[in-house]
Design an enzyme around this catalytic site. Structure first.
Site, PDB file in Angstrom:
ATOM      1  N   ARG A  91       0.827  -1.205   0.000  1.00 25.50           N
ATOM      2  CA  ARG A  91       0.000   0.000   0.000  1.00 25.50           C
ATOM      3  C   ARG A  91       0.859   1.251   0.000  1.00 25.50           C
ATOM      4  O   ARG A  91       0.398   2.346   0.247  1.00 25.50           O
ATOM      5  CB  ARG A  91      -0.892   0.008   1.224  1.00 25.50           C
ATOM      6  CG  ARG A  91      -0.123  -0.128   2.509  1.00 25.50           C
ATOM      7  CD  ARG A  91      -0.974   0.266   3.631  1.00 25.50           C
ATOM      8  NE  ARG A  91      -0.420  -0.200   4.891  1.00 25.50           N
ATOM      9  CZ  ARG A  91      -0.992   0.058   6.043  1.00 25.50           C
ATOM     10  NH1 ARG A  91      -2.107   0.737   6.063  1.00 25.50           N
ATOM     11  NH2 ARG A  91      -0.460  -0.367   7.146  1.00 25.50           N
ATOM     12  N   LYS A 111       2.500   6.426   1.594  1.00 24.32           N
ATOM     13  CA  LYS A 111       1.843   5.291   2.250  1.00 24.32           C
ATOM     14  C   LYS A 111       0.332   5.459   2.128  1.00 24.32           C
ATOM     15  O   LYS A 111      -0.206   6.496   2.525  1.00 24.32           O
ATOM     16  CB  LYS A 111       2.272   5.245   3.726  1.00 24.32           C
ATOM     17  CG  LYS A 111       1.934   3.954   4.429  1.00 24.32           C
ATOM     18  CD  LYS A 111       2.734   3.825   5.712  1.00 24.32           C
ATOM     19  CE  LYS A 111       2.350   2.599   6.509  1.00 24.32           C
ATOM     20  NZ  LYS A 111       3.125   2.498   7.750  1.00 24.32           N
ATOM     21  N   ASP A 123      -6.356  -3.672   0.771  1.00 26.23           N
ATOM     22  CA  ASP A 123      -6.971  -2.732  -0.162  1.00 26.23           C
ATOM     23  C   ASP A 123      -6.012  -1.641  -0.622  1.00 26.23           C
ATOM     24  O   ASP A 123      -6.388  -0.728  -1.354  1.00 26.23           O
ATOM     25  CB  ASP A 123      -8.211  -2.087   0.492  1.00 26.23           C
ATOM     26  CG  ASP A 123      -7.872  -1.411   1.810  1.00 26.23           C
ATOM     27  OD1 ASP A 123      -6.671  -1.332   2.154  1.00 26.23           O
ATOM     28  OD2 ASP A 123      -8.801  -0.968   2.501  1.00 26.23           O
ATOM     29  N   ARG A 174       6.317   9.918   3.448  1.00 28.92           N
ATOM     30  CA  ARG A 174       7.383   9.519   4.368  1.00 28.92           C
ATOM     31  C   ARG A 174       8.745   9.757   3.737  1.00 28.92           C
ATOM     32  O   ARG A 174       9.002   9.317   2.623  1.00 28.92           O
ATOM     33  CB  ARG A 174       7.199   8.040   4.706  1.00 28.92           C
ATOM     34  CG  ARG A 174       8.259   7.494   5.617  1.00 28.92           C
ATOM     35  CD  ARG A 174       7.821   6.198   6.249  1.00 28.92           C
ATOM     36  NE  ARG A 174       7.834   5.089   5.321  1.00 28.92           N
ATOM     37  CZ  ARG A 174       7.337   3.878   5.618  1.00 28.92           C
ATOM     38  NH1 ARG A 174       6.775   3.669   6.778  1.00 28.92           N
ATOM     39  NH2 ARG A 174       7.392   2.908   4.741  1.00 28.92           N
ATOM     40  N   ARG A 181      15.010  -2.910   3.562  1.00 32.86           N
ATOM     41  CA  ARG A 181      14.725  -3.597   4.822  1.00 32.86           C
ATOM     42  C   ARG A 181      15.523  -4.899   4.887  1.00 32.86           C
ATOM     43  O   ARG A 181      15.976  -5.390   3.844  1.00 32.86           O
ATOM     44  CB  ARG A 181      13.230  -3.947   4.882  1.00 32.86           C
ATOM     45  CG  ARG A 181      12.321  -2.756   4.632  1.00 32.86           C
ATOM     46  CD  ARG A 181      11.039  -3.182   3.911  1.00 32.86           C
ATOM     47  NE  ARG A 181      10.274  -2.015   3.460  1.00 32.86           N
ATOM     48  CZ  ARG A 181       9.235  -1.498   4.098  1.00 32.86           C
ATOM     49  NH1 ARG A 181       8.792  -2.060   5.178  1.00 32.86           N
ATOM     50  NH2 ARG A 181       8.616  -0.437   3.630  1.00 32.86           N
ATOM     51  N   ASP A 250      10.609  -7.388   7.943  1.00 31.71           N
ATOM     52  CA  ASP A 250      10.276  -6.442   6.869  1.00 31.71           C
ATOM     53  C   ASP A 250      10.070  -5.033   7.415  1.00 31.71           C
ATOM     54  O   ASP A 250       9.914  -4.096   6.641  1.00 31.71           O
ATOM     55  CB  ASP A 250       9.025  -6.900   6.108  1.00 31.71           C
ATOM     56  CG  ASP A 250       7.853  -7.155   7.027  1.00 31.71           C
ATOM     57  OD1 ASP A 250       7.997  -7.960   7.962  1.00 31.71           O
ATOM     58  OD2 ASP A 250       6.803  -6.531   6.834  1.00 31.71           O
TER      59      ASP A 250
HETATM   60  P1  AMP Z   1       2.853  -3.822   8.011  1.00 34.27           P
HETATM   61  O1  AMP Z   1       2.330  -4.697   9.104  1.00 34.27           O
HETATM   62  O2  AMP Z   1       2.121  -2.497   7.893  1.00 34.27           O
HETATM   63  O3  AMP Z   1       4.316  -3.631   8.096  1.00 34.27           O
HETATM   64  O4  AMP Z   1       2.545  -4.557   6.643  1.00 34.27           O
HETATM   65  C1  AMP Z   1       2.957  -5.867   6.349  1.00 34.27           C
HETATM   66  C2  AMP Z   1       2.717  -6.164   4.884  1.00 34.27           C
HETATM   67  O5  AMP Z   1       1.326  -6.052   4.563  1.00 34.27           O
HETATM   68  C3  AMP Z   1       3.444  -5.244   3.920  1.00 34.27           C
HETATM   69  O6  AMP Z   1       3.827  -6.003   2.805  1.00 34.27           O
HETATM   70  C4  AMP Z   1       2.386  -4.222   3.576  1.00 34.27           C
HETATM   71  O7  AMP Z   1       2.611  -3.612   2.345  1.00 34.27           O
HETATM   72  C5  AMP Z   1       1.118  -5.072   3.564  1.00 34.27           C
HETATM   73  N1  AMP Z   1      -0.087  -4.308   3.901  1.00 34.27           N
HETATM   74  C6  AMP Z   1      -0.442  -3.814   5.102  1.00 34.27           C
HETATM   75  N2  AMP Z   1      -1.634  -3.187   5.037  1.00 34.27           N
HETATM   76  C7  AMP Z   1      -2.064  -3.295   3.755  1.00 34.27           C
HETATM   77  C8  AMP Z   1      -3.224  -2.862   3.046  1.00 34.27           C
HETATM   78  N3  AMP Z   1      -4.192  -2.181   3.643  1.00 34.27           N
HETATM   79  N4  AMP Z   1      -3.295  -3.144   1.736  1.00 34.27           N
HETATM   80  C9  AMP Z   1      -2.327  -3.836   1.120  1.00 34.27           C
HETATM   81  N5  AMP Z   1      -1.226  -4.276   1.720  1.00 34.27           N
HETATM   82  C10 AMP Z   1      -1.079  -4.014   3.023  1.00 34.27           C
HETATM   83 MG    MG Z   2       5.752  -2.955   7.156  1.00 32.58          MG
END
Ligand code: AMP
Ligand code: MG
Length: 489
Positions: A91, A111, A123, A174, A181, A250
């Site tokens: 996203r 973001k 989404d 950002r 990462r 990540d």
């Molecule tokens: P995070 O926990 O925010 O670090 O996200 C972990 C993974 O999930 C990453 O690959 C993000 O890009 C993906 N991700 C988190 N939220 C969303 C979202 N609403 N739509 C698509 N990908 C997401």
């Molecule tokens: Mg992340």
């Protein structure tokens, strides 16, 4: 003339092979508008002090300048200890890269920019609530002097986004020195793309660790740097009482910058086992687990680098982590207590202090700040923070007599005023308590961004006395200690 013609933009990540990313444009939201713009950071990167409509058009994806090369990065990572090959910018996007006057390049990342090939079930959006939290916390960390990504601005929209309830989509801009990462290296290792991984390491050295290129073993030096910076970051988190909440690989920057703010939390009461992420049922990412988890993450990175670096060198670097972390942490704690020298019995004072803080559930920030005020305030102010005042007073006596063994350059006992002045520069008065963020969010969701602005200003100078903001340094109300923050963002 367009603003974008007046700055130097680079496209160095997009010049890497396509196995590193997917080119993709941001998908605009409905009726995007500015919530806040970070004038200080804008100045640093040569952006206008006030946000312009041209910037809104560019950052919202409505009119992406042709100099940009937006892309979604591919990476993988260990989430809660389990390897997930399917991660990437789901996203977010690397929207552009900007060169600063001194030749450094910073990433401009968006973001909440919409679907990408790595969105999986998501989404592609970010809601206002979580974007406000990231905005405020990255500013708070910068104010505290802890390496972090930062937010240049925040936009809201009328696009409905569905979480537990219907919310609205937001966009966070950002800025970061890198978006590489640990998970980038893991991706190439687990897919056996070792030439790509070597290229990534070469670029990381060229871009971020040029001094390593001249060394005999550049990759080893690179890994040593990553270990060292991670150790420093964790020591600083522990020092200030910050819990990240989702220390997946990540979410670990190779530059040791605090990264990807989600269900983070600052300690109110000192509870070492504090779990800020409501979805972290096992407490894997509890506050006191962070030093251990960072080592776990570094070991996962080390494993993925085994084609580039010999096992002995990796092990040696990993063995250094604890030494470095302890070194940084004890140096920081010494400063927090105003001690210049190291005496054999200091460990006893430290241990007794943490024990007392934990059993009495004392507010972590208030304790250290109150200790830093003993040049002008009675010691009773410290004692009153504890339930067991007798024990607290005993500890304080020992601590103060220890302070009296500190001598200045002329061999005289360091005066309280001197000691406390220095202590106030490392013991913040203001931190982003969860309840403060929540009040700013509640207001923002009603369209009132004034509290967000006030908090962001306040947190730029967390070590200063700000008499008109005294109420922000108060202990949290009972409701404010019980807020539950989940991963949903
Ligand atoms: P995070 O926990 O925010 O670090 O996200 C972990 C993974 O999930 C990453 O690959 C993000 O890009 C993906 N991700 C988190 N939220 C969303 C979202 N609403 N739509 C698509 N990908 C997401
Ligand atoms: Mg992340």
């Amino acid at each position: 003339m367009s603003f974008w013609d007046t700055v130097t933009l680079t496209t160095r990540f997009s010049e890497l092979p396509k196995s590193f990313y997917t080119p993709i444009a941001p998908q605009p939201l409905l009726n995007t508008r500015w919530v806040t713009w970070n004038s200080d950071l804008a100045k640093q990167y040569g952006f206008p002090i006030e946000p312009t409509d041209e910037l809104l058009q560019a950052f919202s994806g409505m009119d992406v300048p042709e100099q940009f090369a937006p892309l979604a990065m591919k990476y993988a990572g260990h989430q809660f200890g389990v390897y997930n090959p399917d991660l990437g910018d789901g996203r977010g996007l690397l929207l552009a890269e900007i060169a600063t006057k001194n030749g450094e390049v910073a990433d401009i990342h968006l973001k909440g920019a919409g679907l990408t090939p790595y969105s999986r079930m998501g989404d592609g959006r970010a809601v206002l609530r979580s974007s406000v939290r990231e905005y405020l916390c990255s500013e708070a960390m910068a104010g505290l002097g802890i390496a972090t990504t930062r937010a240049l601005g925040l936009m809201s929209s009328d696009t409905p986004v569905y979480r537990e309830k219907q919310e609205f989509g937001a966009l966070l801009i950002r800025m970061a020195d890198t978006h590489v990462r640990f998970g980038h290296f893991e991706h190439f290792f687990y897919t056996n793309q070792l030439a790509e991984q070597k290229l990534l390491a070469d670029k990381v050295i060229e871009w971020y660790f040029p001094e390593c290129a001249e060394q005999e073993k550049p990759y080893v030096m690179m890994f040593n740097q990553i270990v060292d910076r991670t150790a420093l970051m964790i020591a600083q988190w522990q020092g200030v009482g910050f819990a990240h909440g989702v220390m997946n690989t990540d979410n670990m920057s190779i530059l040791g910058q605090t990264f990807d703010y989600g269900p983070f939390g600052f300690l109110d009461d000192y509870q070492p086992e504090f779990i800020c992420n409501h979805s972290d049922y096992q407490g894997r990412y509890a506050f006191d687990q962070q030093p251990r988890i960072a080592l776990w993450n570094l070991s996962a990175l080390a494993h993925s680098l085994s084609a580039l670096i010999e096992r002995d060198d990796l092990e040696q670097a990993l063995n250094q982590y604890e030494v470095q972390l302890n070194g940084y942490f004890s140096e920081l704690m010494r400063k927090k207590l105003g001690l210049l020298t190291r005496l054999p019995d200091d460990g006893i004072i430290f241990d007794a202090m943490f024990e007392l803080l934990a059993t009495n559930k004392v507010d972590y920030t208030r304790f250290f700040r109150q200790l830093s005020m003993l040049d002008t305030q009675e010691s009773q102010g410290v004692v009153d923070l504890f339930i067991d005042r007798v024990q607290a007073a005993q500890w304080l006596d020992i601590y103060l007599s220890r302070c009296n063994s500190e001598l200045d350059d002329q061999g005289k006992v360091v005066r309280a005023a001197q000691r406390c002045e220095k202590m106030r520069q490392v013991n913040p008065k203001y931190i982003l308590r969860n309840y403060l963020a929540q009040i700013a969010i509640d207001r923002a969701e009603e369209g009132d961004f004034s509290e967000l602005h006030r908090l962001a200003e306040l947190l730029k100078k967390p070590y200063d006395e700000q008499p008109h903001n005294e109420h922000y340094a108060k202990l949290p109300p009972e409701w404010g200690k019980k807020l539950e923050i989940s991963c949903s963002s």
